[in-house]
Every structure is written in structure tokens, then in C-alpha cells.
Scaffold this motif. Structure first.
Motif, short mmCIF file in Angstrom:
data_model
loop_
_atom_site.label_atom_id
_atom_site.label_comp_id
_atom_site.label_asym_id
_atom_site.label_seq_id
_atom_site.Cartn_x
_atom_site.Cartn_y
_atom_site.Cartn_z
N MET A 1 -24.17 83.18 48.23
CA MET A 1 -23.48 83.99 47.25
C MET A 1 -24.47 84.93 46.54
O MET A 1 -24.14 86.08 46.29
N ILE A 2 -25.62 84.46 46.20
CA ILE A 2 -26.60 85.30 45.51
C ILE A 2 -27.33 86.22 46.48
O ILE A 2 -27.99 87.17 46.05
N ASP A 3 -27.23 85.97 47.79
CA ASP A 3 -27.90 86.82 48.77
C ASP A 3 -27.38 88.26 48.71
O ASP A 3 -28.12 89.20 49.00
N ALA A 4 -26.12 88.45 48.33
CA ALA A 4 -25.56 89.80 48.24
C ALA A 4 -26.23 90.59 47.13
O ALA A 4 -26.27 91.82 47.17
N VAL A 5 -26.76 89.90 46.15
CA VAL A 5 -27.42 90.57 45.03
C VAL A 5 -28.92 90.71 45.28
O VAL A 5 -29.53 91.74 44.97
#
Length: 66
Positions: A1-5
Motif C-alpha cells: 500500500m505504501i509502495d505507491a507513495v
């Protein structure tokens, strides 16, 4: 989920080249800048006209009734 950021491509060098390649003034280079500046100068002009009108009304005063 945080990989997109976190894992995003770096577009800064591309955008920096685009800004520096343009010969227009710096305040016209970003997108929609003409819209923002047009709105700003319109509101600024209306405010200045209102201020000048108010100062004129204060200096001229009301006519004296006899």
C-alpha cells in the motif's frame, strides 16, 4: 500500500528541463498560471477601484443642506 507513495519515478529533471527551456517569464511557465494571474489581477483591480472610490467619497464629503 505504501509502495505507491514511496516507489515513484522521479519527474523532477524532466520538469526542470521544461521550465528552463521556456523563454516566457517564470510566472507564466506553470500550467494554469494565466488563469490564476488573470483572476488575481481582476480582483486586485476591483479592490483598488473600490478603495479609490471610497477615498474619493470620504474626501468630498456630503453636500451641506441649508
Amino acid at each position: 500500500m505504501i509502495d505507491a507513495v514511496v516507489n515513484r519515478p522521479n519527474y523532477v529533471p524532466e520538469r526542470q528541463r521544461a521550465y528552463q527551456a521556456s523563454h516566457s517569464p517564470i510566472y507564466y511557465r506553470p500550467p494554469r498560471s494565466r488563469l490564476y494571474l488573470g483572476a488575481y489581477f481582476t480582483l486586485f483591480g476591483a479592490g483598488m477601484c473600490g478603495t479609490v472610490y471610497g477615498i474619493y467619497q470620504l474626501t468630498m464629503g456630503k453636500p451641506v443642506r441649508e
